[in-house]
Design an enzyme around this catalytic site. Structure first.
Site, PDB file in Angstrom:
ATOM      1  N   CYS A   1     -23.190  -8.107  12.171  1.00 55.04           N
ATOM      2  CA  CYS A   1     -22.969  -7.400  12.102  1.00 55.04           C
ATOM      3  C   CYS A   1     -23.603  -6.141  11.030  1.00 55.04           C
ATOM      4  CB  CYS A   1     -21.898  -6.266  12.497  1.00 55.04           C
ATOM      5  SG  CYS A   1     -21.114  -7.036  13.853  1.00 55.04           S
TER       6      CYS A   1
ATOM      7  N   LYS B   1     -23.533  -5.323   7.937  1.00 57.31           N
ATOM      8  CA  LYS B   1     -23.450  -5.007   6.751  1.00 57.31           C
ATOM      9  C   LYS B   1     -23.207  -6.644   5.837  1.00 57.31           C
ATOM     10  CE  LYS B   1     -23.649  -0.694   6.706  1.00 57.31           C
ATOM     11  NZ  LYS B   1     -23.279  -0.564   8.374  1.00 57.31           N
TER      12      LYS B   1
ATOM     13  N   GLU C   1     -21.578   6.505   8.442  1.00 56.60           N
ATOM     14  CA  GLU C   1     -22.319   6.834   9.306  1.00 56.60           C
ATOM     15  C   GLU C   1     -22.324   8.410   9.804  1.00 56.60           C
ATOM     16  OE1 GLU C   1     -24.945   2.897   9.650  1.00 56.60           O
ATOM     17  OE2 GLU C   1     -22.865   3.230  11.215  1.00 56.60           O
TER      18      GLU C   1
ATOM     19  N   SER D   1     -26.428   6.089  11.836  1.00 53.49           N
ATOM     20  CA  SER D   1     -26.384   4.805  12.503  1.00 53.49           C
ATOM     21  C   SER D   1     -27.194   4.286  13.172  1.00 53.49           C
ATOM     22  CB  SER D   1     -25.375   5.083  13.816  1.00 53.49           C
ATOM     23  OG  SER D   1     -25.373   3.244  14.983  1.00 53.49           O
TER      24      SER D   1
END
Length: 542
Positions: free
Chosen positions: A119, A121, A440, A466
């Site tokens: 994912c 990060k 985001e 995002s």
């Protein structure tokens, strides 16, 4: 070997005793020690299958003569964290992930490291650690989930976010939204389009830090497991030959990644992440590099959310190697990769299998790349926009500011239908320090799209977006409001111009008026004074 520091000589008898407590034999202790940093967790769909991938990596390590040790890092699902306080923790988790990998590798003197992530990060956080540690390292990203199907059409989580806006606009019913949410995410893996997770998977491969075809192999595929085994075998070879990230993460590698990003039309978060990884590698990536590359490299892949194609389509079209081959005039083919071969050697047999998915250079989706850097009196230090997700009608837009000091205030106004065509939404105090954490803004951007306002309303913010965001949305406005940037002094009704073609973001105020307002501006009280996020929330004077 580095691991000899904990296993060689009489003084290390206690260390060997502890290793033997794990069930290791003397033969296993004598082999290279390979760490496996795994972000497996049961709350993130992009990571729930990573235990299976780790087992395949272990098999590969054993096949090649290494001894593996697995440990975990945290992982935040941006989709689940979206639209509430949890999103403020997403970007700061990147640094925590990098630190945790560093600590485990250094404390236990591992010889090499395999980074299993997926994912948003987690992948850049692990790459930051690899650059910082500079021991042999290789990444394997977990792969995308398949698209969902609704009435014969492909759907994903971005459709659900936009579906909320459609409900607000009375375009669909809540029952229809439920039908969509039931099928949008059919299984494990990162979300199906070229959102941030898959953008970073692609850029990891483009950097040379994962095996060819890794980025596009789907999460639940046998191909992913084969790549995992090959990754395990490869890391032992990298340790043997002492091929380190500093030899791979060069200036040329980052230029390759940026060029690929432009051709793919990836997430604007790539600017944040590539810059952070480069910094750990001792390389400076100014915003000007991204914009210069955007002007040269055409957009070749029309991917979800701005186009119709998902990650499986890209895989079936030949994957990243096919795109790299098409982009040969813009890439450094002599850059080294984790295969111990160059980019050119890796892709010599690659070919484009579907020209609708990977366009030829002679017939691009757009003549320019996917990301542009805007500057002006509203963003003296720059702002970022995903150009390929913007309608041609909105490449230049001037409208009155509708100012909100938080994402929640803006969303509430949308739900109350207080946003009019022509408006420019300003969402501020959501930057790295003002947020804190730079959350985001998918909920407001998806709501704009779902309400049918993407061709009449622009949004600017000192927060970020995002990868699923589409429309005229400008983020990363710097300096941020919390630090007294010009975005802090915008008032309702001020005329703002977003001019993407000319790379300008400006407000129709005189320099004197801006200086007057900034002189009168006072910082807001810190939102967070304790806990992890308080580290990211200093006052402007700090």
């Amino acid at each position: 070997m580095r691991s000899d520091e904990i296993k060689q000589g009489m003084a290390r008898a206690p260390h060997r005793a502890l290793l033997k407590a794990l069930g290791l034999t003397n033969k296993e202790i004598a082999k290279p020690f390979i760490g496996i940093a795994n972000s497996y967790t049961t709350i993130v769909p992009g990571h729930i299958h990573l235990r299976t991938i780790a087992e395949a990596v272990k098999e590969g390590i054993a096949n090649a003569g290494g001894t593996s040790f697995e440990f975990n890092t945290i992982a935040v699902c941006d989709g689940i964290a979206m639209g509430h306080e949890g999103m403020r923790y997403s970007l700061p988790s990147r640094e925590l992930i990098a630190d945790s990998v560093e600590i485990m590798v250094q404390a236990h003197r591992l010889d090499g490291i395999v980074l299993i992530s997926n994912c948003d990060k987690v992948t850049p956080g692990m790459l930051m650690a690899a650059a910082r540690l500079d021991i042999p390292a290789i990444s394997i990203t977990g792969g995308a989930m398949a698209s969902g199907k609704l009435d014969g059409e492909k759907v994903g989580v971005n459709n659900v976010f936009e579906g909320m806006g459609r409900v607000f606009a009375n375009k669909i019913t809540s029952e229809e939204l439920t039908r969509l949410e039931d099928v949008a995410c059919p299984g494990c893996g990162s979300c199906n389009g070229l959102f941030t997770a898959n953008t970073m998977a692609c850029l990891t491969e483009a950097l040379g830090m994962s095996l060819p075809y890794c980025a596009t192999a789907l999460a639940a595929s046998a191909a992913k497991l084969r790549i995992a085994k090959e990754t395990g075998e490869m890391i032992v070879g990298l340790v043997s030959s002492n091929v380190r990230p500093s030899q791979i993460l060069t200036k040329e590698a980052f230029e390759n990644a940026i060029a690929m990003d432009m051709a793919l039309g990836g997430s604007t978060n790539s600017v944040l992440h590539l810059s952070a990884i480069a910094r750990e590698a001792g390389i400076t990536l100014p915003l000007s590099v991204f914009d210069e590359m955007s002007r040269r490299v055409p957009h070749l892949c029309n991917m979800v959310p701005s186009g119709p194609f998902d990650m499986e389509d890209l895989d079936l079209a030949g994957g990243l190697p096919a795109l790299e081959k098409e982009l040969k005039p813009f890439l450094h083919f002599d850059a080294l990769t984790v295969t111990s071969k160059t980019v050119g050697e890796n892709i010599k047999n690659a070919r484009v299998l579907n020209a609708n998915v990977i366009h030829p250079l002679a017939s691009p989706v757009h003549a320019g790349g996917g990301i542009a850097i805007l500057t002006g009196n509203l963003a003296p230090k720059g702002a970022v926009v995903k150009t390929v997700a913007v309608s041609p009608k909105m490449l230049k837009h001037t409208g009155p500011a509708r100012v909100f000091d938080s994402e929640n205030e803006a969303v509430a106004a949308m739900m109350d239908r207080k946003i009019e065509p022509g408006d420019v939404l300003v969402i501020r105090y959501e930057g790295p320090k003002g947020g804190p954490g730079m959350p985001e803004m998918l909920v407001p951007t998806a709501t704009i799209a779902g309400m049918g306002l993407s061709e009449s309303v622009a949004l600017i913010t000192d927060g970020r977006f995002s990868g699923a965001t589409r429309g005229p949305c400008v983020g990363h406005v710097a300096p941020e409001a919390a630090m007294g940037g010009p975005i802090a002094i915008i008032e309702n009704g001020d005329k703002i111009t977003v001019d993407i073609s000319n790379r300008k973001l400006s407000v129709d105020l005189s320099e004197k008026e801006i200086e007057k307002r900034i002189a009168a501006w006072k910082p807001k009280k810190q939102k967070v004074t304790k806990g992890y996020l308080s580290r990211y929330s200093p006052t402007p004077m700090d």
